[in-house]
Design a protein around this motif. Structure first.
Motif, PDB file in Angstrom:
ATOM      1  N   GLN A 125       0.828  -1.203   0.000  1.00 57.03           N
ATOM      2  CA  GLN A 125       0.000   0.000   0.000  1.00 57.03           C
ATOM      3  C   GLN A 125       0.867   1.261   0.000  1.00 57.03           C
ATOM      4  N   LYS A 126       1.921   1.221   0.804  1.00 65.76           N
ATOM      5  CA  LYS A 126       2.824   2.363   0.862  1.00 65.76           C
ATOM      6  C   LYS A 126       3.550   2.552  -0.469  1.00 65.76           C
ATOM      7  N   ARG A 129       1.339   4.176  -2.972  1.00 67.71           N
ATOM      8  CA  ARG A 129       1.220   5.619  -2.745  1.00 67.71           C
ATOM      9  C   ARG A 129       2.449   6.363  -3.277  1.00 67.71           C
ATOM     10  N   CYS A 192      -0.109  13.613   0.918  1.00 68.46           N
ATOM     11  CA  CYS A 192      -0.125  12.254   0.358  1.00 68.46           C
ATOM     12  C   CYS A 192       0.393  11.224   1.345  1.00 68.46           C
ATOM     13  N   PHE A 193       1.468  11.548   2.079  1.00 69.95           N
ATOM     14  CA  PHE A 193       2.114  10.574   2.965  1.00 69.95           C
ATOM     15  C   PHE A 193       1.830  10.801   4.445  1.00 69.95           C
ATOM     16  N   ASP A 239      -6.612  14.692  -2.963  1.00 68.52           N
ATOM     17  CA  ASP A 239      -6.690  13.251  -3.149  1.00 68.52           C
ATOM     18  C   ASP A 239      -5.836  12.804  -4.338  1.00 68.52           C
TER      19      ASP A 239
END
Length: 243
Positions: A125-126, A129, A192-193, A239
């Protein structure tokens, strides 16, 4: 009847025997001294006879008790089973215990597998991103930076996202972009992070765009990250789902 009562009764019986012997002698014409002597002799004889009888009865009772206990021990259900059968029973019990042990081992492996799957899911998932952020940066800066600078920008984004020391960040040169555009880009990376406070995002901008922001302090960058959200060439992004 307790021991004290039994002892009293015993002495009364012995005295009674002595009294009977004295009475018989008196009836036979014996004098007082002789009668008294036989009274004590009769009493002593009663005590001696009872003592001998007690020892005999105690020994007999002890032998009978030992025989009873030995017979009971020999009749124990465990001793009546042959040794071979006992070994078979032990093996069967061990076999019954093995499924439970195997089940525990399987449960431990399942938990470890679930933990590993969860860690991999978080890692994937990371990484997804990070990939989305790099694609976004390449689209935003495609017209304002060289190919090499775009690649370096991607590497800088990975360093920021992974929380690696900023010593490995190298500057990127851009053209035709204002400080406001760079501020918006920095806020978008932080949003975002969200791996740190905005102080780290400001430092990331300062080091990445060292030439463009050489006259701006990190604290000033932090306070202007979201100014005029829809102005400039680079807008505020809430987003990154579509990248």
């Amino acid at each position: 009847m307790n021991i004290l009562q039994f002892t009293c009764l015993f002495f009364l019986v012995c005295i009674f025997i002595g009294a009977v012997a004295r009475f018989v002698l008196k009836e036979m014409g014996a004098d007082e001294y002789t009668s008294s002597v036989f009274f004590w002799i009769g009493t002593g004889f009663g005590i001696l006879a009872f003592s001998i009888l007690s020892l005999f009865l105690n020994g007999l009772a002890e032998r009978l008790l030992n025989c009873f206990l030995k017979a009971k021990k020999n009749g124990s259900p465990e001793l009546l089973i042959p040794n071979e059968d006992l070994q078979k029973i032990g093996q069967q019990q061990g076999a019954l215990a093995k499924p439970g042990l195997s089940e525990n081992n399987n449960s431990a492996r399942d938990i470890e597998q679930i933990r590993e799957q969860r860690q991999n899911a978080i890692k994937n998932q990371k990484q997804a991103r990070i990939d989305a952020a790099i694609r976004y940066a390449q689209l935003e800066f495609a017209l304002y930076a060289s190919d090499d600078d775009l690649k370096q920008l991607g590497r800088n984004i990975m360093i920021y996202a992974e929380g690696i020391d900023f010593e490995k960040i190298k500057p990127v040169k851009v053209k035709d972009l204002t400080n406001l555009d760079l501020y918006h880009f920095g806020w978008n990376m932080w949003n975002c992070f969200k791996v740190s406070r905005q102080d780290r995002a400001a430092k990331f901008l300062k080091l990445t765009f060292a030439d463009a922001l050489k006259d701006v302090e990190e604290n000033s960058i932090k306070t202007h990250l979201k100014d005029d959200e829809q102005k400039g060439l680079i807008k505020i992004m809430e987003d990154f789902a579509h990248f």
